[in-house]
Design a protein around this motif. Structure first.
Motif, PDB file in Angstrom:
ATOM      1  N   GLN A   1       0.815  -1.218   0.000  1.00  0.00           N
ATOM      2  CA  GLN A   1       0.000   0.000   0.000  1.00  0.00           C
ATOM      3  C   GLN A   1       0.848   1.266   0.000  1.00  0.00           C
ATOM      4  O   GLN A   1       0.471   2.267  -0.606  1.00  0.00           O
ATOM      5  N   GLU A   2       1.986   1.225   0.682  1.00  0.00           N
ATOM      6  CA  GLU A   2       2.832   2.418   0.763  1.00  0.00           C
ATOM      7  C   GLU A   2       3.676   2.627  -0.489  1.00  0.00           C
ATOM      8  O   GLU A   2       3.934   3.768  -0.885  1.00  0.00           O
TER       9      GLU A   2
ATOM     10  N   VAL B   1      -8.549 -10.926   0.522  1.00  0.00           N
ATOM     11  CA  VAL B   1      -9.518 -11.178   1.590  1.00  0.00           C
ATOM     12  C   VAL B   1      -9.617  -9.964   2.510  1.00  0.00           C
ATOM     13  O   VAL B   1     -10.663  -9.658   3.085  1.00  0.00           O
ATOM     14  N   LEU B   2      -8.511  -9.245   2.640  1.00  0.00           N
ATOM     15  CA  LEU B   2      -8.472  -8.034   3.463  1.00  0.00           C
ATOM     16  C   LEU B   2      -8.918  -6.801   2.687  1.00  0.00           C
ATOM     17  O   LEU B   2      -8.873  -5.691   3.203  1.00  0.00           O
ATOM     18  N   GLY B   3      -9.340  -6.995   1.446  1.00  0.00           N
ATOM     19  CA  GLY B   3      -9.780  -5.874   0.625  1.00  0.00           C
ATOM     20  C   GLY B   3      -8.669  -5.154  -0.097  1.00  0.00           C
ATOM     21  O   GLY B   3      -8.862  -4.049  -0.606  1.00  0.00           O
ATOM     22  N   ILE B   4      -7.485  -5.778  -0.154  1.00  0.00           N
ATOM     23  CA  ILE B   4      -6.333  -5.174  -0.846  1.00  0.00           C
ATOM     24  C   ILE B   4      -6.074  -5.993  -2.108  1.00  0.00           C
ATOM     25  O   ILE B   4      -5.568  -7.112  -2.041  1.00  0.00           O
TER      26      ILE B   4
ATOM     27  N   TYR C   1       4.494  -5.961  -9.313  1.00  0.00           N
ATOM     28  CA  TYR C   1       3.188  -5.980  -8.663  1.00  0.00           C
ATOM     29  C   TYR C   1       2.808  -4.588  -8.149  1.00  0.00           C
ATOM     30  O   TYR C   1       3.664  -3.782  -7.786  1.00  0.00           O
ATOM     31  N   HIS C   2       1.498  -4.352  -8.093  1.00  0.00           N
ATOM     32  CA  HIS C   2       1.019  -3.090  -7.525  1.00  0.00           C
ATOM     33  C   HIS C   2      -0.418  -3.247  -7.031  1.00  0.00           C
ATOM     34  O   HIS C   2      -1.142  -4.154  -7.451  1.00  0.00           O
ATOM     35  N   VAL C   3      -0.829  -2.368  -6.131  1.00  0.00           N
ATOM     36  CA  VAL C   3      -2.181  -2.374  -5.579  1.00  0.00           C
ATOM     37  C   VAL C   3      -3.121  -1.642  -6.533  1.00  0.00           C
ATOM     38  O   VAL C   3      -2.778  -0.587  -7.080  1.00  0.00           O
TER      39      VAL C   3
ATOM     40  N   THR D   1      -2.216   8.236   4.514  1.00  0.00           N
ATOM     41  CA  THR D   1      -1.973   6.800   4.717  1.00  0.00           C
ATOM     42  C   THR D   1      -2.856   5.930   3.826  1.00  0.00           C
ATOM     43  O   THR D   1      -2.652   4.721   3.748  1.00  0.00           O
ATOM     44  N   LEU D   2      -3.832   6.545   3.189  1.00  0.00           N
ATOM     45  CA  LEU D   2      -4.753   5.782   2.329  1.00  0.00           C
ATOM     46  C   LEU D   2      -4.218   5.620   0.910  1.00  0.00           C
ATOM     47  O   LEU D   2      -4.853   4.954   0.089  1.00  0.00           O
TER      48      LEU D   2
END
Length: 329
Positions: A19-20, A58-61, A74-76, A113-114
């Motif tokens: 995420q960061e 599963v954690l929404g990421i 890879y990336h979000v 942080t989002l």
């Protein structure tokens, strides 16, 4: 491969890294992921990381892998908030008068942080608003929360109320007496937050600037005034009150020049009926709380607007004009 001492945090740290450090424009390779995990004393092989990347969904990421030559990076994707949405929130926070400068900075840091560290830099924006004066009451957020809690619990609240004196000092109103009010809602008007509540002693609806409320406490007494608020539209109430100053509610007829159509719509909404009077004017009837603030608003628009009725409001306007003219002779 010997395991690191923080293996139980592996999925959490992987989520943090993704995420960061990644977004739609920035990617990370498998060797880089392993290197970043090692900084937290976490070891992992490629196979376990592949499984963990899938588990993040599963954690929404949601993590997406794309080929890059003979390897993948890879990336979000699909974050809870898009960058334009967060920019809008940042702008709203910075330009908001009732949020202190200290709290504005703290809220923006949390919004950062989002998104990735790269997009976080784009949120460090500066919104310049002419004449912006931030409130100095740091407790306003807890006051708002306390009001909502009191409404949910159907209880009255007690608080003290202050004003500024000529020495720029906070001065408690009514010699520090406690106000005992039944809260029924919050209204946003002219860049300020207001509590709208019922005063049982005076048997009337009142409103208070939230940033001027101090030492708020939940009362054991149940709220009163329900019969008044059953027939009160909070948005309509704010629209009728100029600067949230009270006054007797009246239907006032105005003669307005056509070039002020936008001003009338902005103030009273698109549902207001504007009837042509001649080629240059229209008439409009609006329900408002007649106060000096309303009369001052009419006065500020000069010859472009005129009160036609009722007669007592016309006389009030004449008296206010006479007072203002006499004041500057």
């Amino acid at each position: 491969m010997p395991k690191g001492s923080n293996q139980k945090f592996k999925l959490y740290r992987l989520a943090q890294i993704m995420q960061e450090q990644t977004d739609e424009e920035h990617y990370i390779t498998m060797p880089e992921i392993m290197k970043e995990l090692a900084k937290y004393d976490i070891t992992a092989d490629r196979k376990s990381i592949y499984n963990d990347l899938r588990d993040l969904s599963v954690l929404g990421i949601e993590v997406e892998g794309e080929p890059d030559g003979n390897r993948y990076h890879y990336h979000v994707v699909d974050r809870a908030f898009e960058l334009p949405e967060l920019k809008l929130l940042v702008d709203a926070i910075q330009s908001s008068k009732f949020i202190t400068e200290k709290k504005s900075n703290a809220l923006i840091k949390k919004l950062e942080t989002l998104v990735s560290k790269y997009d976080a830099q784009k949120l460090q924006r500066q919104v310049f608003v002419s004449g912006r004066i931030k409130t100095m009451n740091e407790s306003i957020y807890y006051t708002v929360d306390a009001i909502h809690n009191a409404i949910s619990a159907d209880k009255k609240i007690k608080f003290q109320y202050y004003q500024w004196n000529e020495k720029k000092e906070m001065e408690l109103r009514h010699s520090g007496a406690w106000y005992h009010i039944s809260p029924w809602g919050l209204s946003w008007n002219n860049e300020n937050y207001y509590l709208v509540g019922y005063d049982s002693e005076e048997e009337k609806i009142k409103h208070f600037r939230v940033d001027k409320m101090l030492h708020i406490k939940l009362s054991k007494e149940s709220r009163e005034g329900n019969e008044h608020f059953k027939k009160l539209d909070m948005a309509d109430y704010a629209k009728k009150s100029f600067g949230m100053f009270g006054g007797k509610e009246r239907t006032v007829k105005l003669l307005v020049k056509n070039n002020l159509a936008g001003v009338i719509i902005d103030r009273f909404g698109k549902d207001v009926m504007m009837i042509p009077a001649d080629n240059e004017h229209f008439t409009v009837s609006v329900d408002i709380h007649v106060s000096k603030q309303f009369l001052g608003w009419v006065f500020s628009l000069g010859e472009n607007i005129k009160i036609l009725g009722p007669d007592d409001v016309v006389e009030m306007m004449k008296g206010e004009i006479g007072r203002l003219v006499g004041q500057y002779k």
